[in-house]
Design a protein around this motif. Structure first.
Motif, PDB file in Angstrom:
ATOM      1  N   TYR A 308       0.830  -1.219   0.000  1.00  0.00           N
ATOM      2  CA  TYR A 308       0.000   0.000   0.000  1.00  0.00           C
ATOM      3  C   TYR A 308       0.862   1.266   0.000  1.00  0.00           C
ATOM      4  O   TYR A 308       0.461   2.286  -0.526  1.00  0.00           O
ATOM      5  N   GLN A 322     -14.216  -2.360  -0.551  1.00  0.00           N
ATOM      6  CA  GLN A 322     -13.642  -1.874   0.713  1.00  0.00           C
ATOM      7  C   GLN A 322     -12.178  -2.280   0.914  1.00  0.00           C
ATOM      8  O   GLN A 322     -11.749  -2.488   2.046  1.00  0.00           O
ATOM      9  N   ILE A 324      -9.639  -0.406   0.163  1.00  0.00           N
ATOM     10  CA  ILE A 324      -8.867   0.775   0.574  1.00  0.00           C
ATOM     11  C   ILE A 324      -9.603   1.383   1.759  1.00  0.00           C
ATOM     12  O   ILE A 324     -10.641   2.038   1.599  1.00  0.00           O
ATOM     13  N   ASP A 325      -9.111   1.095   2.979  1.00  0.00           N
ATOM     14  CA  ASP A 325      -9.775   1.662   4.154  1.00  0.00           C
ATOM     15  C   ASP A 325      -8.933   2.806   4.724  1.00  0.00           C
ATOM     16  O   ASP A 325      -7.900   3.184   4.144  1.00  0.00           O
ATOM     17  N   ALA A 329      -5.322   4.247   3.544  1.00  0.00           N
ATOM     18  CA  ALA A 329      -5.278   5.597   2.969  1.00  0.00           C
ATOM     19  C   ALA A 329      -4.172   6.430   3.607  1.00  0.00           C
ATOM     20  O   ALA A 329      -3.525   7.235   2.949  1.00  0.00           O
ATOM     21  N   ILE A 337      -6.372   7.549  -7.778  1.00  0.00           N
ATOM     22  CA  ILE A 337      -6.935   6.199  -7.606  1.00  0.00           C
ATOM     23  C   ILE A 337      -7.908   5.972  -8.755  1.00  0.00           C
ATOM     24  O   ILE A 337      -8.772   6.815  -9.026  1.00  0.00           O
ATOM     25  N   GLU A 339     -10.654   3.456  -9.941  1.00  0.00           N
ATOM     26  CA  GLU A 339     -11.428   2.345  -9.381  1.00  0.00           C
ATOM     27  C   GLU A 339     -11.882   1.363 -10.468  1.00  0.00           C
ATOM     28  O   GLU A 339     -12.907   1.583 -11.113  1.00  0.00           O
ATOM     29  N   THR A 345     -13.299   1.849  -2.133  1.00  0.00           N
ATOM     30  CA  THR A 345     -12.763   2.852  -1.210  1.00  0.00           C
ATOM     31  C   THR A 345     -13.823   3.186  -0.163  1.00  0.00           C
ATOM     32  O   THR A 345     -14.936   3.587  -0.526  1.00  0.00           O
ATOM     33  N   ALA A 349     -11.809   6.593   4.104  1.00  0.00           N
ATOM     34  CA  ALA A 349     -10.557   6.580   3.325  1.00  0.00           C
ATOM     35  C   ALA A 349     -10.635   7.636   2.234  1.00  0.00           C
ATOM     36  O   ALA A 349      -9.679   8.385   1.998  1.00  0.00           O
ATOM     37  N   GLU A 350     -11.781   7.722   1.597  1.00  0.00           N
ATOM     38  CA  GLU A 350     -11.949   8.696   0.511  1.00  0.00           C
ATOM     39  C   GLU A 350     -11.731  10.118   1.012  1.00  0.00           C
ATOM     40  O   GLU A 350     -11.042  10.925   0.381  1.00  0.00           O
ATOM     41  N   ILE A 360      -9.722  10.814  -7.137  1.00  0.00           N
ATOM     42  CA  ILE A 360     -10.309   9.462  -7.189  1.00  0.00           C
ATOM     43  C   ILE A 360     -11.252   9.390  -8.382  1.00  0.00           C
ATOM     44  O   ILE A 360     -12.260  10.102  -8.433  1.00  0.00           O
TER      45      ILE A 360
END
Ligand code: NAD
Length: 441
Positions: A308, A322, A324-325, A329, A337, A339, A345, A349-350, A360
């Motif tokens: 990561y 989920q 990317i928590d 992050a 990012i 997706e 995400t 995290a976002e 993103i």
């Protein structure tokens, strides 16, 4: 672009209070509908549409038995969630995974409604799943289980009503068994179009050129459209990838043609890193033979933490939800990012990533290539036509570019994140359709 969208999903909280349902912040369904309803606030959408979007039209759950190779019988649980069909027949993948839950399928069905609306496809949103680890079954068992599941779904799927496709743990072979089972259950006069009940079929059995690579190809078309505006050159960037299945491996193979460098990959078997770049074609062959990236000799094994925190330009999740928590992050060191996976995400995290200045690019834009070419396949089946790959790719590029521009324009107009902009661009269209159609009866 900064996000004004994290007012902790106030709109969704109010709706679920009205529905007398507990709003669970950690649940992927509530997280997803929370963001979608945040977007309605930007547009001043009426209460009725918010209620309609809040819950799927149908949640179908089936249980059936199937015979294992040792003669024993096993019980299986399957789902089909039909979220919305105002634009056309329900459409969405079927997933085979041992940990799948109803709320996850609901979130994915909702995202399909948004995805089809953003791409302006005449299709609604649905998703299905079977709670099984496909890797634990022999080929014969997998075929029997797939056929029994198709039979259990019965008339809940059809080429005119609800059309499944491949997703995590399913592929063209599984679609062929589904189409064959459904065709055999159909009346004689319907058999010609019956194979259109699923898309993502093998080319020899009504599949479309370009469908297998379509999700990765669509993602690359989006990057070609949007990266120049972010001062990034597709041929001069490095990236990390979660997942090396259909979406991940095709994305990597296509990005390789542009000269992008794949530094790290993580899948269900482990994570690997090579600062000089990993050959995507070679790794695809290795994964086919060994079932995962673990042990790949031309890269070093690394921990999840190292995976990561590797410094890259793009970070592409192409596995499960989920992944990317908030803790990931904190460590991540990327500019954008992208997706490939659905809902990868978490909202916390976002929020942090946006604060760190990471852009993103949302799933309903980036991974819409799959459903778009599925739509082309469905059209070809209905018209008994076969399109050349060049035509499929040309039309796919057009759809992806237009969708990307729609999201960009909305983000600029409303000064919001790309995710909220993507939902807003989809909802604006759904709202017009509901408005024109009125209320029946
Ligand atoms: P796939 O089954 O072909 O591949 C899934 C990948 O995820 C595999 O490489 C697997 O190793 C990896 N994975 C599973 N569990 C993991 C874990 N715990 N940690 C790390 N990696 C893990 O699935 P796919 O079709 O490539 O789908 C990937 C994502 O893309 C999903 O979110 C799916 O909904 C989405 N998607 C797929 C399509 C399509 O056309 N297949 C279209 C749109 C969106």
């Amino acid at each position: 672009m900064n996000s004004p969208d994290s007012k902790s999903h106030q709109s969704a909280r109010e709706i679920f209070e009205e529905l007398e349902e507990y709003y669970d912040d950690h649940n992927v369904y509530y997280q997803t509908i929370g963001s979608v309803l945040d977007a309605t606030e930007l547009l001043g959408i009426n209460h009725r549409l918010k209620l309609i979007l809040s819950q799927p039209k149908n949640e179908i759950m089936v249980h059936f038995t199937a015979k294992m190779d040792d003669g024993s019988q096993k019980l299986f649980k399957g789902y089909r969630v039909q979220h919305n069909n105002v634009l056309g027949p329900y459409k969405g993948g079927i997933r085979f995974h041992h940990e799948v839950k109803l709320d996850e399928v609901k979130a994915l069905a909702l995202l399909m409604t948004m995805k089809c609306a953003l791409a302006r496809l005449p299709l609604g949103g649905a998703k299905g799943a079977l709670k099984v680890n496909p890797r634990s079954l022999t080929k014969n068992e997998l075929e029997r289980v797939t056929r029994r599941f198709t039979a259990a779904l019965g008339n809940n799927i059809s080429p005119n009503y609800d059309i499944p496709a491949p997703d995590v743990g399913t592929n063209a072979q599984i679609m062929a068994w589904m189409a064959d089972t459904y065709t055999n259950m159909s009346e004689a006069s319907s058999k010609v179009i019956a194979k259109g009940v699923v898309t993502g079929k093998p080319i020899e059995f009504g599949g479309s050129e370009g469908r297998e690579k379509a999700t990765g190809q669509g993602l690359v078309f989006v990057l070609e459209e949007l990266l120049p505006g972010m001062n990034l050159k597709i041929g001069d960037l490095s990236y990390s990838l979660i997942g090396f299945g259909n979406v991940g491996s095709w994305t990597a193979r296509l990005l390789q043609k542009h000269g992008s460098k794949l530094k790290t990959v993580m899948d269900h078997t482990g994570a690997i890193l090579n600062e000089d770049g990993i050959d995507a074609e070679d790794l695809t062959q290795y994964v086919k033979e060994h079932g995962g990236v673990k042990g790949y000799p031309k890269a070093n094994p690394v921990s999840n933490d190292a995976f990561y925190s590797t410094k890259v330009d793009l970070f592409i999740p192409a596995a499960l939800e989920q992944m990317i928590d908030f803790e990931h992050a904190k460590r991540m060191n990327c500019k954008v990012i992208v997706e490939g996976a659905n809902a990868p995400t978490t909202p916390r995290a976002e929020q942090l990533l946006l604060e760190k200045g990471v852009e993103i690019l949302p799933a309903i834009l980036c991974n819409a290539g799959g459903v778009t070419v599925s739509y082309f396949e469905w059209k070809q089946n209905r018209q008994s036509e076969t399109w050349e790959e060049e035509k499929v790719d040309r039309q796919l590029r057009m759809t992806m570019s237009k969708s990307a521009q729609r999201v960009l324009n909305m983000a600029r107009e409303k000064n919001c994140s790309m995710r909220i902009a993507s939902y807003a661009a989809a909802i604006e269209y759904l709202d017009k359709v509901y408005d024109m159609r009125g209320v029946f009866p």
